[in-house]
Design a protein around this motif. Structure first.
Motif, PDB file in Angstrom:
ATOM      1  N   ARG A   3       0.847  -1.181   0.000  1.00  0.00           N
ATOM      2  CA  ARG A   3       0.000   0.000   0.000  1.00  0.00           C
ATOM      3  C   ARG A   3       0.884   1.232   0.000  1.00  0.00           C
ATOM      4  O   ARG A   3       1.785   1.372   0.811  1.00  0.00           O
ATOM      5  CB  ARG A   3      -0.921  -0.005   1.219  1.00  0.00           C
ATOM      6  CG  ARG A   3      -1.886   1.158   1.244  1.00  0.00           C
ATOM      7  CD  ARG A   3      -2.870   0.998   2.376  1.00  0.00           C
ATOM      8  NE  ARG A   3      -3.653  -0.195   2.181  1.00  0.00           N
ATOM      9  CZ  ARG A   3      -4.021  -0.985   3.173  1.00  0.00           C
ATOM     10  NH1 ARG A   3      -3.669  -0.737   4.404  1.00  0.00           N
ATOM     11  NH2 ARG A   3      -4.744  -2.063   2.921  1.00  0.00           N
ATOM     12  N   ASP A 286      -7.442  -5.301   2.864  1.00  0.00           N
ATOM     13  CA  ASP A 286      -7.582  -5.377   1.418  1.00  0.00           C
ATOM     14  C   ASP A 286      -7.505  -6.832   0.972  1.00  0.00           C
ATOM     15  O   ASP A 286      -7.497  -7.755   1.783  1.00  0.00           O
ATOM     16  CB  ASP A 286      -6.514  -4.528   0.723  1.00  0.00           C
ATOM     17  CG  ASP A 286      -5.100  -4.987   1.056  1.00  0.00           C
ATOM     18  OD1 ASP A 286      -4.946  -6.088   1.617  1.00  0.00           O
ATOM     19  OD2 ASP A 286      -4.154  -4.246   0.752  1.00  0.00           O
ATOM     20  N   ASP A 668      -6.210   5.900   0.474  1.00  0.00           N
ATOM     21  CA  ASP A 668      -6.171   5.282  -0.857  1.00  0.00           C
ATOM     22  C   ASP A 668      -5.397   6.196  -1.792  1.00  0.00           C
ATOM     23  O   ASP A 668      -5.752   7.369  -1.971  1.00  0.00           O
ATOM     24  CB  ASP A 668      -7.607   5.086  -1.354  1.00  0.00           C
ATOM     25  CG  ASP A 668      -7.681   4.374  -2.697  1.00  0.00           C
ATOM     26  OD1 ASP A 668      -6.627   4.037  -3.246  1.00  0.00           O
ATOM     27  OD2 ASP A 668      -8.805   4.178  -3.187  1.00  0.00           O
ATOM     28  N   ARG A 695      -4.239  -1.751  -3.573  1.00  0.00           N
ATOM     29  CA  ARG A 695      -5.472  -2.553  -3.509  1.00  0.00           C
ATOM     30  C   ARG A 695      -6.367  -2.149  -2.340  1.00  0.00           C
ATOM     31  O   ARG A 695      -7.172  -2.951  -1.881  1.00  0.00           O
ATOM     32  CB  ARG A 695      -5.117  -4.032  -3.401  1.00  0.00           C
ATOM     33  CG  ARG A 695      -4.292  -4.591  -4.559  1.00  0.00           C
ATOM     34  CD  ARG A 695      -5.034  -4.536  -5.883  1.00  0.00           C
ATOM     35  NE  ARG A 695      -4.281  -5.152  -6.967  1.00  0.00           N
ATOM     36  CZ  ARG A 695      -4.443  -6.394  -7.388  1.00  0.00           C
ATOM     37  NH1 ARG A 695      -5.334  -7.168  -6.791  1.00  0.00           N
ATOM     38  NH2 ARG A 695      -3.730  -6.872  -8.384  1.00  0.00           N
ATOM     39  N   SER A 696      -6.246  -0.934  -1.861  1.00  0.00           N
ATOM     40  CA  SER A 696      -7.094  -0.495  -0.755  1.00  0.00           C
ATOM     41  C   SER A 696      -8.563  -0.592  -1.155  1.00  0.00           C
ATOM     42  O   SER A 696      -8.938  -0.174  -2.254  1.00  0.00           O
ATOM     43  CB  SER A 696      -6.775   0.955  -0.378  1.00  0.00           C
ATOM     44  OG  SER A 696      -5.422   1.115  -0.035  1.00  0.00           O
ATOM     45  N   PRO A 697      -9.424  -1.129  -0.284  1.00  0.00           N
ATOM     46  CA  PRO A 697     -10.846  -1.218  -0.629  1.00  0.00           C
ATOM     47  C   PRO A 697     -11.451   0.172  -0.743  1.00  0.00           C
ATOM     48  O   PRO A 697     -11.264   1.009   0.151  1.00  0.00           O
ATOM     49  CB  PRO A 697     -11.448  -2.002   0.542  1.00  0.00           C
ATOM     50  CG  PRO A 697     -10.476  -1.822   1.665  1.00  0.00           C
ATOM     51  CD  PRO A 697      -9.131  -1.686   1.051  1.00  0.00           C
ATOM     52  N   PRO A 719     -13.617  -4.829  -2.907  1.00  0.00           N
ATOM     53  CA  PRO A 719     -12.153  -4.865  -3.041  1.00  0.00           C
ATOM     54  C   PRO A 719     -11.657  -3.861  -4.077  1.00  0.00           C
ATOM     55  O   PRO A 719     -12.382  -3.488  -5.007  1.00  0.00           O
ATOM     56  CB  PRO A 719     -11.879  -6.303  -3.481  1.00  0.00           C
ATOM     57  CG  PRO A 719     -13.124  -6.717  -4.186  1.00  0.00           C
ATOM     58  CD  PRO A 719     -14.258  -6.019  -3.493  1.00  0.00           C
ATOM     59  N   GLY A 720     -10.408  -3.435  -3.910  1.00  0.00           N
ATOM     60  CA  GLY A 720      -9.812  -2.504  -4.851  1.00  0.00           C
ATOM     61  C   GLY A 720      -9.226  -3.208  -6.060  1.00  0.00           C
ATOM     62  O   GLY A 720      -8.706  -4.319  -5.961  1.00  0.00           O
TER      63      GLY A 720
END
Length: 733
Positions: A3, A286, A668, A695-697, A719-720
Motif C-alpha cells: 500500500r 484489502d 487510498d 489494492r485499498s478497498p 475490493p480494490g
C-alpha cells in the motif's frame, strides 16, 4: 499487496511526471491557462469570474484522464465522494461531507445532463461519453438548479455540432479484457442553418478476478454501449434550437464484494454482553478472499435508457428566452448473489421501470449592464415502479412470485429568480430565491403490521435563497462571500413493521456560509482559487429501527443535526510551452453535532442512549488531493511528430464505514501515468492505471450476511482493483 504512502507516491509522481522534466523557466512561458466558460449561474460566464466554488473539466481533460463515470469525476474533484458498494446500482454521492443513509431514489447531489435533471439514484451512474465539459458546483445549488442539489450539483454538458466538419474515432485494448471504441462526427446539413452530430461508444471491462463457479456470471465486469444524435438549428441570428436523443445500454456482471465478520461490541441483553457481536473494529483489510464467488443463478446489473431533450434559445429585444423540454425512460434490473458464495442461499434483486418529463422556461436579461436578472419556472414529473426480486433460498423460497411491487410518483412545480446588481464597477450583490412544491404518492402490494395495504401521500414546500457579494479587487483577483440554503425533499418509509407516524419524513436543510478568492497571476499562466466553508445541517434524515417490530422495521426520520467545515484549493499553471500542471485539495471536517443513534443503545461503547455526537460522518475523507501534469513537445526526428508524458496522483485519507467510527477503510492512493506520440491528428497512447498496484478497498458498508440459518451482521467490502495497462489510438479530423 503493498500500500503506497502519500510521501512515497509523491516522490514517484515527481520522478515520472512533467515536474521532473527539464523545461524553460516560468518567466519564459508564453501560454496562459485556458479560459473556461461555465453556466453555474444559468448564464455563460468565465469560471474565474463566477463567485462559486467549482471544479471544471474540459473535453481535453476528460479525454486525457479517461473520465467515463461519476466515480471518475469524484476522484478528480476533491470534496465530491461517490460510494459504489453494489457496482453501478444505487451509488451514494456527497459533496463537502454531507453523506446520506442511502434513502430513496433522490441523492443529495443533483446531476444534470445539458440542464436536465437525471432522476433516480441508480440512473446517475451512467456511462459518460462525448462530453464537452463537466462542472462540479460545490455548496447548495437549490436556488437556481433545484431538485435536491442539497450539497451541490454536477452539470454534464455534451458536445454540440457546429458549422464545420469535424470528428474523431478512438479505440483501445488493455489488460483484464478492456476494449474501447468511440466515434463522434459533426457536420453542417444546411450551412449556417442546420448541423448534426452523431456519436457512438462501446466500453467493455472483464473485471479483475474470475468467478470460480462454473457457469457463474463474471464478477466485476462492466459493458456499456451508448449512442446519440444531436441536431442544432439556427434559422435566424436570434434563434437556436438543439434536439438531442440518446440511448445507452449497460450489462454488468456480479458486483465485486465479500463479507467481513464482526469482531467486537457484543450486543447487551439486560445490561450484559451476549454472544452476538455487532461491529467490526479496526481497519478494513484489502485483498480478495479465495471463497468469494457467485452462484450461476445471479447475473448482475442490466439497464437500457432513452434520453431526449430539446433546448431553444431565443434572443428578444430585452432578454433571452430559454425553453428546455425533456422526456427520459429507463428500465433496469439488478440481481446479485447476496451471500457471495458458491452456495444457493440468497439472491437480492430489483426490477425498475421509470420515466420522467420536465419543462423549464427561463428569461435572462441585463447582461453586461448594471442589473443582470434571471426569472424562471419549471414543472417536473417522475414515475418510478419497482418489483423486488429477492429470493431467500435458505428459508425455502424458490421464486419471486408474490414479492412486493411499488409505484412512487413525484410532481414538482418551481419558480425562481436571480438579480445581480453592480453597486460599483467592481462590486456586485446577487440575490437568488427559489420556491418549490413537491407532491409525492406511494403505493405498494406490501401489507403493514395490521395487514392493510400501504398507500401514502404527502407534499412539501421549500424556499431556498442564496445571497452573494463579490468584489473584483483587481483585474486578476475576485473575492466573494455567500450564504445559501440547501434542501432535500421529504419522502416515505415503507417497511411493514412501522407505526403510522413513522411512515413520512420531512425535508432536510442546511445553511452554507462560504468565502472565497479566485486569482490569476503571471499574465494568465497561473490561477489559484480557494474557498472556506461552514455548513449547519438540520432536520437531518437518518435511519432508525422502529419498536413496532423486530424486523422489517427500519424507517427514516429527521432526528439528527450535523456540522461540516473546511476549505478547498485549486491551482493551475502553464509554466512553459507544452507544460500543464494542476493541483486540487480539499479539507472536510464533518461531524454529528446532536444525534442519538438507536442502533447503538445496546452496545458497550455507546450504551445506554447511543449518543454519537462529535463523531465523524461516515463515507467521506477528511483530505482529498489531486496532482496532475502533462508535458508535450515536438520531436526533431520528423516534421509534425510530437510526444507527451503525463501523470496524476489521486489520494484520499481514510473513511469511516459507519456512524460508530469503529472501523474505516484506509487511505487510498492511485498513481496513473501515460505517454504517447502525435502526428497530424493521429495519437497513440500507452496508459497505466494504478501504477503502484494499490489494492485499498474503496468502500465498505455495514450489512447483513445471509447464511443457511438466516442472517448475521457483517461488513460488505468492495475490493480494490489493481494495475491495468491500455493502448489507445485516436484520429481527430
Amino acid at each position: 499487496m503493498t500500500r503506497s504512502s502519500p510521501l512515497s507516491t509523491a516522490l514517484l509522481l515527481a520522478a515520472a511526471s512533467p515536474l521532473a522534466l527539464t523545461a524553460p523557466a516560468l518567466a519564459q512561458s508564453r501560454g496562459p491557462v485556458e479560459e473556461i466558460v461555465v453556466t453555474a449561474r444559468q448564464r455563460d460566464e468565465a469560471a474565474q469570474s463566477t463567485p462559486v466554488s467549482l471544479a471544471v473539466f474540459t473535453a481535453a481533460e476528460i479525454e486525457r484522464a479517461q473520465i467515463e463515470s461519476i466515480a471518475g469525476i469524484a476522484t478528480r474533484a476533491p470534496g465530491l465522494v461517490v460510494s459504489d458498494p453494489f457496482g453501478r446500482f444505487n451509488p451514494a454521492p456527497a459533496i463537502r461531507g454531507l453523506t446520506q443513509p442511502g434513502v430513496g431514489e433522490e441523492p443529495s447531489v443533483g446531476f444534470f445532463l445539458d440542464g436536465v435533471y437525471i432522476s433516480g439514484r441508480s440512473s446517475i451512474n451512467l456511462f459518460l461519453d462525448d462530453l464537452e465539459r463537466v462542472e462540479v458546483l460545490k455548496g447548495p445549488q437549490n436556488a437556481l438548479f433545484g431538485r435536491n442539489s442539497f450539497g451541490g450539483a454536477v452539470n454534464l454538458v455534451t458536445r454540440k455540432p457546429g458549422d464545420t466538419v469535424e470528428g474523431f474515432i478512438e479505440g483501445g485494448i488493455g489488460t483484464k479484457d478492456r476494449r474501447e471504441l468511440s466515434v463522434g462526427v459533426s457536420a453542417p446539413l444546411i450551412p449556417g442553418k442546420l448541423a448534426a452530430r452523431a456519436s457512438f461508444a462501446l466500453d467493455e471491462y472483464g473485471g479483475f478476478y474470475s468467478n470460480p463457479v462454473p457457469g457463474g456470471p463474471d464478477i466485476g465486469s462492466e459493458r456499456s454501449v451508448a449512442g446519440a444524435l444531436t441536431l442544432r438549428a439556427t434559422p435566424t441570428d436570434s434563434l437556436e434550437a438543439v434536439l438531442r436523443v440518446s440511448y445507452a445500454e449497460d450489462d454488468d456482471g456480479q458486483p465485486k464484494g465479500w463479507y467481513l465478520a464482526t469482531n467486537c461490541e457484543p450486543r447487551l441483553v439486560n445490561g450484559q454482553p451476549s454472544g452476538s457481536l455487532s461491529q467490526f473494529c479496526g481497519e478494513i483489510p484489502d485483498g480478495v478472499p479465495a471463497s468469494m464467488a457467485a452462484n450461476a443463478e445471479h447475473f448482475g446489473f442490466a439497464r437500457d435508457a432513452w434520453r431526449t431533450a430539446a433546448t431553444i434559445n431565443y434572443r428578444l429585444p430585452l432578454a433571452t428566452l430559454t425553453s428546455i423540454s425533456a422526456f427520459n425512460a429507463e428500465t433496469n434490473e439488478f440481481n446479485r448473489d447476496n451471500d457471495y458464495s458458491p452456495a444457493l442461499i440468497s439472491q437480492a434483486g430489483q426490477l425498475t421501470d421509470r420515466w420522467d418529463a420536465s419543462q423549464e422556461f427561463r428569461l435572462l436579461g441585463g447582461e453586461g449592464g448594471p442589473l443582470t436578472w434571471v426569472a424562471g419556472a419549471s414543472w417536473y414529473r417522475f414515475d418510478n415502479e419497482t418489483e423486488r426480486r429477492n429470493i431467500e433460498f435458505w428459508s425455502g423460497q424458490t421464486a419471486t412470485a408474490g414479492l412486493p411491487r411499488t409505484n412512487e410518483e413525484t410532481d414538482s412545480l418551481a419558480a425562481y429568480g436571480s438579480v445581480t446588481w453592480q453597486v460599483l464597477p467592481d462590486v456586485g450583490l446577487t440575490a437568488d430565491l427559489r420556491w418549490q412544491r413537491d407532491w409525492k404518492e406511494f403505493q405498494t402490494t406490501s401489507l403493514d403490521r395490521n395487514g392493510n395495504p400501504i398507500a401514502l401521500d404527502n407534499a412539501w414546500t421549500m424556499w431556498t435563497p442564496r445571497f452573494v457579494a463579490d468584489w473584483q479587487a483587481t483585474e486578476d483577483v475576485l473575492l466573494y462571500a455567500s450564504v445559501a440554503k440547501g434542501a432535500k425533499s421529504g419522502g416515505f418509509s415503507t417497511m411493514a413493521n412501522l407505526f403510522e407516524e413513522e411512515r413520512s419524513f420531512d425535508p432536510e436543510t442546511n445553511w452554507t456560509y462560504e468565502v472565497g478568492a479566485k486569482t490569476t497571476w503571471l499574465d494568465g499562466r497561473l490561477t489559484a482559487n480557494g474557498a472556506l466553508f461552514w455548513i449547519d445541517w438540520t432536520d437531518q434524515q437518518v435511519v432508525a429501527a422502529s419498536t413496532a417490530g423486530t424486523n422489517n422495521n427500519f424507517y427514516t426520520n429527521n432526528a439528527a443535526r450535523s456540522r461540516s467545515r473546511g476549505f478547498e484549493l485549486e491551482i493551475a499553471a502553464v509554466p512553459a510551452d507544452g507544460l500543464d500542471l494542476r493541483l486540487a485539495y480539499s479539507y472536510v471536517d464533518a461531524e454529528f453535532r446532536d444525534y442519538q443513534d438507536p442502533d447503538y443503545r445496546d452496545i458497550p461503547s455507546f450504551a445506554p442512549d447511543g449518543d454519537i455526537s462529535g463523531l465523524a460522518l461516515p463515507r467521506q475523507s477528511k483530505h482529498q488531493l489531486v496532482a496532475s501534469g502533462q508535458y508535450s513537445a515536438d520531436l526533431p526526428v520528423a516534421a509534425g511528430l510530437g510526444w507527451f508524458l503525463g501523470g496524476e496522483w489521486l489520494w484520499q485519507s481514510k473513511q469511516y464505514t459507519e456512524n460508530s467510527n469503529l472501523s474505516w477503510i484506509p487511505a487510498d492512493g492511485k498513481l496513473n501515468a501515460w505517454t504517447g506520440l502525435e502526428h497530424q491528428g493521429l495519437r497513440l497512447t500507452l496508459r497505466v492505471q494504478n501504477l503502484l498496484d494499490d489494492r485499498s478497498p474503496p468502500v465498505a458498508v455495514r450489512f447483513s450476511e445471509p447464511t443457511a440459518a438466516g442472517y448475521r451482521r457483517a461488513w460488505l467490502v468492495t475490493p480494490g482493483d489493481g494495475r491495468t495497462w491500455t493502448v489507445q489510438a485516436r484520429w481527430s479530423f
